[in-house]
Design a protein around this motif. Sequence first.
Motif, PDB file in Angstrom:
ATOM      1  N   GLY A 172       0.788  -1.224   0.000  1.00 12.80           N
ATOM      2  CA  GLY A 172       0.000   0.000   0.000  1.00 12.80           C
ATOM      3  C   GLY A 172       0.821   1.276   0.000  1.00 12.80           C
ATOM      4  N   GLN A 173       2.131   1.161   0.155  1.00 12.10           N
ATOM      5  CA  GLN A 173       3.007   2.334   0.151  1.00 12.10           C
ATOM      6  C   GLN A 173       3.610   2.523  -1.241  1.00 12.10           C
ATOM      7  OE1 GLN A 173       3.317   4.414   2.945  1.00 12.10           O
ATOM      8  NE2 GLN A 173       1.572   3.119   3.414  1.00 12.10           N
ATOM      9  N   ALA A 174       4.290   3.665  -1.457  1.00 11.63           N
ATOM     10  CA  ALA A 174       4.901   3.949  -2.751  1.00 11.63           C
ATOM     11  C   ALA A 174       6.191   4.723  -2.571  1.00 11.63           C
ATOM     12  CB  ALA A 174       3.930   4.752  -3.628  1.00 11.63           C
TER      13      ALA A 174
ATOM     14  N   GLY B 144      -8.761  -1.632   1.092  1.00  8.55           N
ATOM     15  CA  GLY B 144      -8.143  -0.386   1.551  1.00  8.55           C
ATOM     16  C   GLY B 144      -6.673  -0.312   1.182  1.00  8.55           C
ATOM     17  N   LEU B 145      -5.993  -1.446   1.228  1.00  4.89           N
ATOM     18  CA  LEU B 145      -4.585  -1.477   0.832  1.00  4.89           C
ATOM     19  C   LEU B 145      -4.433  -1.248  -0.670  1.00  4.89           C
ATOM     20  CD1 LEU B 145      -3.275  -4.466   2.983  1.00  4.89           C
ATOM     21  CD2 LEU B 145      -2.583  -2.062   3.185  1.00  4.89           C
TER      22      LEU B 145
ATOM     23  N   CYS C 155      -2.513   2.021  -2.650  1.00  6.92           N
ATOM     24  CA  CYS C 155      -1.488   1.989  -3.701  1.00  6.92           C
ATOM     25  C   CYS C 155      -1.670   3.161  -4.666  1.00  6.92           C
ATOM     26  CB  CYS C 155      -1.555   0.682  -4.476  1.00  6.92           C
ATOM     27  SG  CYS C 155      -1.048  -0.770  -3.554  1.00  6.92           S
ATOM     28  N   TYR C 156      -2.912   3.408  -5.060  1.00  8.83           N
ATOM     29  CA  TYR C 156      -3.198   4.493  -5.998  1.00  8.83           C
ATOM     30  C   TYR C 156      -3.029   5.861  -5.337  1.00  8.83           C
ATOM     31  CZ  TYR C 156      -4.803   0.851  -9.101  1.00  8.83           C
ATOM     32  OH  TYR C 156      -4.844  -0.262  -9.911  1.00  8.83           O
ATOM     33  N   ARG C 157      -3.557   6.010  -4.130  1.00  9.72           N
ATOM     34  CA  ARG C 157      -3.426   7.295  -3.422  1.00  9.72           C
ATOM     35  C   ARG C 157      -1.964   7.631  -3.132  1.00  9.72           C
ATOM     36  NH1 ARG C 157      -7.733   5.160  -0.422  1.00  9.72           N
ATOM     37  NH2 ARG C 157      -6.263   4.666   1.243  1.00  9.72           N
TER      38      ARG C 157
END
Length: 167
Positions: free
Chosen positions: A63-65, A94-95, A99-101
């Motif tokens: 979920g992180q970038a 939610g995860l 990723c997109y957010r």
Amino acid sequence: MEITLVPGDITEQQVDAVVNAANSSLMGGGGVDGAIHRRGGPEILEECRKLRASPFGKGLPTGQAVATTAGRLPARWVIHTVGPVYSRSEDRSGLLASCYRESLRVADELGARSVAFPAISTGAYGWPMDDAARIALEAVRQAHTQVEDLRFVLFDAAAYAVFEARL
């Protein structure tokens, strides 16, 4: 922000940033991840190794970038994000939305105005395409971002048709 669908190969997109559906090791893999590392060349892997040497010693969390150079790709940066593995017994949507957010947050930090996304988690991670498209489109539509040109680059006609129906 304009959202468009593009059939084809994400490694050919001339954009500021290409989003990589990475694995947590950041060391390359199969699918989109492998294609980006192969076409982008060793510069991407070199920066990923540096990230693993300090801030992400245990890998990039789901979920992180995080961003690296795009190497030999026709983009400026690669934004790596780790999608969740699909589960029927646990809601991980939610995860996937994160990723997109988070990728758009990183794009904004970089000053990227054009971003190409794959359909995250729909390959080896098994997320059903229709649900993944719904989550992806909701997440990017709700994001507060400076990105002006957002593309979903879809490798096959079936994925394109699902995203087209949802768009």
